[in-house]
Enzyme design. Structure first.
Site, PDB file in Angstrom:
ATOM      1  N   GLN A   1       0.712  -1.176  -0.013  1.00 54.10           N
ATOM      2  CA  GLN A   1      -0.097   0.181   0.081  1.00 54.10           C
ATOM      3  C   GLN A   1       0.942   1.238   0.038  1.00 54.10           C
ATOM      4  O   GLN A   1       1.808   1.292   0.795  1.00 54.10           O
ATOM      5  CB  GLN A   1      -1.007   0.180   1.222  1.00 54.10           C
ATOM      6  CG  GLN A   1      -1.858   1.218   1.138  1.00 54.10           C
ATOM      7  CD  GLN A   1      -2.720   1.308   2.487  1.00 54.10           C
ATOM      8  OE1 GLN A   1      -2.346   1.711   3.443  1.00 54.10           O
ATOM      9  NE2 GLN A   1      -4.129   0.824   2.201  1.00 54.10           N
TER      10      GLN A   1
ATOM     11  N   CYS B   1      -7.507   6.421   4.927  1.00 54.01           N
ATOM     12  CA  CYS B   1      -6.907   6.668   6.318  1.00 54.01           C
ATOM     13  C   CYS B   1      -7.350   8.064   6.859  1.00 54.01           C
ATOM     14  O   CYS B   1      -7.190   8.866   6.094  1.00 54.01           O
ATOM     15  CB  CYS B   1      -5.306   6.834   6.130  1.00 54.01           C
ATOM     16  SG  CYS B   1      -4.456   7.089   7.773  1.00 54.01           S
TER      17      CYS B   1
ATOM     18  N   LYS C   1      -7.949   1.399  -1.559  1.00 52.44           N
ATOM     19  CA  LYS C   1      -8.686   1.099  -0.404  1.00 52.44           C
ATOM     20  C   LYS C   1      -9.343   2.425   0.066  1.00 52.44           C
ATOM     21  O   LYS C   1      -8.733   3.649   0.072  1.00 52.44           O
ATOM     22  CB  LYS C   1      -7.834   0.607   0.626  1.00 52.44           C
ATOM     23  CG  LYS C   1      -8.706   0.147   2.046  1.00 52.44           C
ATOM     24  CD  LYS C   1      -7.614  -0.360   2.880  1.00 52.44           C
ATOM     25  CE  LYS C   1      -8.494  -1.000   4.137  1.00 52.44           C
ATOM     26  NZ  LYS C   1      -9.257   0.265   4.885  1.00 52.44           N
TER      27      LYS C   1
ATOM     28  N   HIS D   1     -13.915   0.507   3.291  1.00 51.40           N
ATOM     29  CA  HIS D   1     -14.396   0.306   4.761  1.00 51.40           C
ATOM     30  C   HIS D   1     -15.747   0.995   4.842  1.00 51.40           C
ATOM     31  O   HIS D   1     -15.969   2.117   4.401  1.00 51.40           O
ATOM     32  CB  HIS D   1     -13.332   1.207   5.619  1.00 51.40           C
ATOM     33  CG  HIS D   1     -13.593   1.261   6.978  1.00 51.40           C
ATOM     34  ND1 HIS D   1     -12.375   0.963   7.738  1.00 51.40           N
ATOM     35  CD2 HIS D   1     -14.762   1.151   7.813  1.00 51.40           C
ATOM     36  CE1 HIS D   1     -12.877   0.985   9.047  1.00 51.40           C
ATOM     37  NE2 HIS D   1     -14.238   0.863   9.167  1.00 51.40           N
TER      38      HIS D   1
ATOM     39  N   ASN E   1     -14.880  -4.042   4.395  1.00 52.91           N
ATOM     40  CA  ASN E   1     -13.800  -3.774   5.540  1.00 52.91           C
ATOM     41  C   ASN E   1     -14.604  -3.034   6.526  1.00 52.91           C
ATOM     42  O   ASN E   1     -15.469  -2.065   6.106  1.00 52.91           O
ATOM     43  CB  ASN E   1     -12.628  -3.065   5.039  1.00 52.91           C
ATOM     44  CG  ASN E   1     -11.850  -2.726   6.234  1.00 52.91           C
ATOM     45  OD1 ASN E   1     -11.218  -1.553   6.123  1.00 52.91           O
ATOM     46  ND2 ASN E   1     -11.435  -3.758   6.999  1.00 52.91           N
ATOM     47  N   GLY E   2     -14.229  -3.386   7.690  1.00 52.80           N
ATOM     48  CA  GLY E   2     -14.673  -2.670   9.024  1.00 52.80           C
ATOM     49  C   GLY E   2     -15.644  -3.483   9.752  1.00 52.80           C
ATOM     50  O   GLY E   2     -16.705  -3.818   9.074  1.00 52.80           O
ATOM     51  N   GLY E   3     -15.364  -3.846  10.830  1.00 54.90           N
ATOM     52  CA  GLY E   3     -16.091  -4.410  12.136  1.00 54.90           C
ATOM     53  C   GLY E   3     -16.181  -5.878  12.008  1.00 54.90           C
ATOM     54  O   GLY E   3     -16.806  -6.567  12.846  1.00 54.90           O
TER      55      GLY E   3
ATOM     56  N   GLY F   1      -8.731  -6.616   9.891  1.00 53.70           N
ATOM     57  CA  GLY F   1      -7.657  -5.842  10.658  1.00 53.70           C
ATOM     58  C   GLY F   1      -7.290  -6.387  12.034  1.00 53.70           C
ATOM     59  O   GLY F   1      -6.600  -7.028  12.367  1.00 53.70           O
ATOM     60  N   ARG F   2      -7.929  -5.608  13.037  1.00 56.79           N
ATOM     61  CA  ARG F   2      -7.906  -5.786  14.345  1.00 56.79           C
ATOM     62  C   ARG F   2      -7.967  -7.239  14.851  1.00 56.79           C
ATOM     63  O   ARG F   2      -7.181  -7.708  15.548  1.00 56.79           O
ATOM     64  CB  ARG F   2      -8.598  -4.748  15.248  1.00 56.79           C
ATOM     65  CG  ARG F   2      -8.443  -3.493  14.983  1.00 56.79           C
ATOM     66  CD  ARG F   2      -7.148  -2.737  15.277  1.00 56.79           C
ATOM     67  NE  ARG F   2      -6.798  -1.728  14.436  1.00 56.79           N
ATOM     68  CZ  ARG F   2      -5.757  -0.793  14.772  1.00 56.79           C
ATOM     69  NH1 ARG F   2      -4.827  -1.143  15.609  1.00 56.79           N
ATOM     70  NH2 ARG F   2      -5.494   0.070  13.847  1.00 56.79           N
TER      71      ARG F   2
END
Length: 590
Positions: free
Chosen positions: A179, A240, A282, A329, A370-372, A395-396
């Protein structure tokens, strides 16, 4: 009051001026700059305009670190290095990499600063062959400046500077994406060109004639770090929300208000890699541009307008014919209230339906969500709910517990045994993961200063036993191991001993692989170390079923007229579960 567009334009002018000063690329007319900027830089530019971009040494006729293949000062800016790759060969490489993306996109590791470095990516690849790996974001201007530093006045090439940003582990990462972040077309062109050249260096270095090439190297060249850089695709960060990125940097999520510029940036990246690598984007579903964000006010905004704005961004970028892959996201980026990246992951509500609607309406595009989503079961659920989705980015969840995704290849792809030529041998348990990762750890310490590199190496493997008994003690032991080289160096300074290098101080110390293994075996049980991916997955499913059942019972009690009877029924049911557990542990009923 200056608008975000004004700040973006100002940042573009500043970065362009710096870029021209470094590389003398007269892409933008100097009339775009103010008179003061012209007078301050005129003398410098006049002395450096004759300089052109120097290609990195990738000619097969030269040694890996020789500069005999560098472009001459008379080379044109638009003329690429002499790799003798025809257009057909470039198109073939592009098709191969696009096919690799399609085959490995159902689950991807999201790019995260200070997490998805080459060490953590190596760990994830040991666990899953098919997960698409994203690097941390690398600023294009950093690559441009480090590229200049890697070419010394003596004519030798030192890749150490660039390898900090572009290097991979000593084994192939398989499907992986680098990226990039930036808003200047020229800097992104140069960054993509550098990645392309390092890809070529990687293949030259590891080709069949490596031995003959090494024989031609000078002794100084043999001490240069090896080139491991073989990315499948390039990604542009348009999502971002950090103030350093989207604020002062004027890229990241700030680019969502400039879709035509994003299309130009993607084109520059495509040209920089000579059309050999897919370019992906992204982004988020939008930003708070045009109003002051509050949760209440956001919920009052028209969702249809929000979706149309997202669709316009995606279609405008895709019109260039270069970008077909978007990782979205499903939250907006709040840029006007000083929110931290953590706030931007929690405060704006998720709107998966925008991403899924886009995937359904435009099946020719490859849309990932993406996300959650933080679990493997969550990934499967989202893919089952929308067949048009290309994949899900996590991700996390992956960073916190990578072993929870050890069954990703089987669950998402139906793989029984992965036979990819780029994949590492499949591990059977976490003991084997540590053994394989130990080889990577020893290799890294052999190349770099242990004082600087060890903490990064141990940090990557610290979440491998998340949720297990004594996992915290294991992490504490790793932290002590990470600080050992620095402690030895400090003791030497206190004793006023003769100056020794860190590697000389480490002589006689156990290898890092052995220390990591000792930390695991000292604090974790054999059952945990040797539990297979399938056993771990079945345990995870059972725990989730129990959590859902408990949640449903609590909800039923809250609305049931005879709550006490429900509680007694649940208590009896729980006693039955505990009895069954004892039977399973001891083999006989107590």
């Amino acid at each position: 009051m200056t608008t975000r567009k004004d700040r973006t334009t100002a940042a573009l002018r500043r970065s362009t001026l710096l870029f021209c000063a470094y590389y003398a690329i007269p892409t933008f007319s100097m009339s775009r700059f103010t008179a003061s900027a012209k007078s301050a830089s005129a003398a410098f530019l006049s002395n450096n305009r004759r300089r052109r971009i120097i290609s990195l040494p990738i000619s097969s006729r030269s040694t890996p670190f020789s500069t005999s293949s560098f472009a001459t000062p008379d080379s044109n800016y638009d003329r690429y290095d002499a790799t003798d790759l025809s257009d057909d060969r470039n198109k073939q490489l592009l098709r191969q990499r696009e096919r690799t993306l399609r085959e490995n996109s159902k689950l991807s590791l999201a790019p995260m600063m200070e997490y998805t470095d080459r060490h953590f990516r190596h760990l994830v690849r040991l666990i899953s062959h098919r997960t698409l790996l994203y690097t941390e974001m690398v600023a294009a201007n950093a690559i441009a400046h480090e590229r200049e530093d890697s070419l010394s006045d003596s004519g030798s090439f030192n890749p150490s500077y660039l390898l900090r940003f572009l290097g991979q582990g000593h084994n192939s990462e398989g499907a992986s994406v680098l990226q990039l972040g930036g808003s200047d077309p020229d800097q992104l062109f140069l960054a993509a060109k550098t990645v392309y050249e390092f890809n070529q260096l990687h293949h030259r270095k590891h080709s069949s004639d490596i031995h003959s090439m090494q024989e031609q190297q000078t002794p100084q060249d043999r001490y240069q770090p090896p080139i491991y850089c073989d990315y499948t695709a390039l990604n542009l960060n348009c999502g971002c929300p950090s103030s350093k990125v989207a604020g002062k940097g004027c890229f990241g999520a700030a680019l969502m208000s400039e879709p035509h510029l994003v299309r130009e940036l993607a084109s520059s990246m495509h040209q920089g890699c000579e059309g050999t690598m897919p370019i992906t984007i992204k982004c988020r579903i939008g930003t708070d541009d045009g109003y002051s964000f509050t949760t209440e006010r956001y919920l009052q905004q028209s969702e249809e307008e929000e979706y149309n704005s997202l669709k316009n961004f995606v279609l405008t970028v895709a019109e260039g014919g270069i970008v077909t892959d978007f990782q979205i996201h499903a939250r907006i980026a709040v840029l006007g209230k000083g929110y931290s990246p953590a706030d931007n992951r929690k405060v704006p509500p998720l709107r998966y339906h925008h991403v899924k609607r886009l995937a359904n309406e435009f099946p020719e595009l490859n849309i990932s969500l993406n996300g959650g989503v933080e679990t493997l079961l969550g990934v499967k659920k989202e893919l089952d709910d929308c067949d048009s989705l290309e994949g899900v980015m996590v991700g996390r969840g992956l960073a916190a517990n990578p072993w929870a995704f050890a069954m990703a290849d089987e669950v998402l792809y139906g793989d029984i045994q992965n036979t990819s030529v780029h994949a590492l041998s499949r591990v059977k348990n976490r003991m084997e993961v540590l053994q394989a990762y130990g080889r990577h750890a020893d290799h890294e310490e052999g190349l770099w200063d242990p004082v600087k590199i060890r903490r990064f190496v141990t940090k990557a493997v610290s979440p491998l036993f998340a949720g297990e008994p004594n996992a915290k003690r294991y992490r504490i032991a790793l932290d002590e191991i990470a600080g050992l080289p620095k402690q030895l160096l400090k003791k030497q300074c206190n004793k006023n001993a003769s100056s020794l290098s860190t590697k000389e101080l480490m002589e006689g110390q156990p290898p890092l692989s052995e220390l990591i293994m000792e930390a695991a075996t000292a604090h974790l049980s054999d059952e945990v170390l040797h539990r297979s991916p399938r056993e771990s997955y079945e345990m995870m499913m059972w725990e989730q079923e129990q959590a859902e059942r408990k949640q449903n019972l609590v909800a039923t009690v809250a609305f049931h007229e005879n709550g006490s009877g429900i509680v007694k029924e649940w208590q009896q049911y729980r006693k039955g579960d505990e009895s069954n557990e004892k039977v399973g542990m001891n083999g006989t009923d107590l």
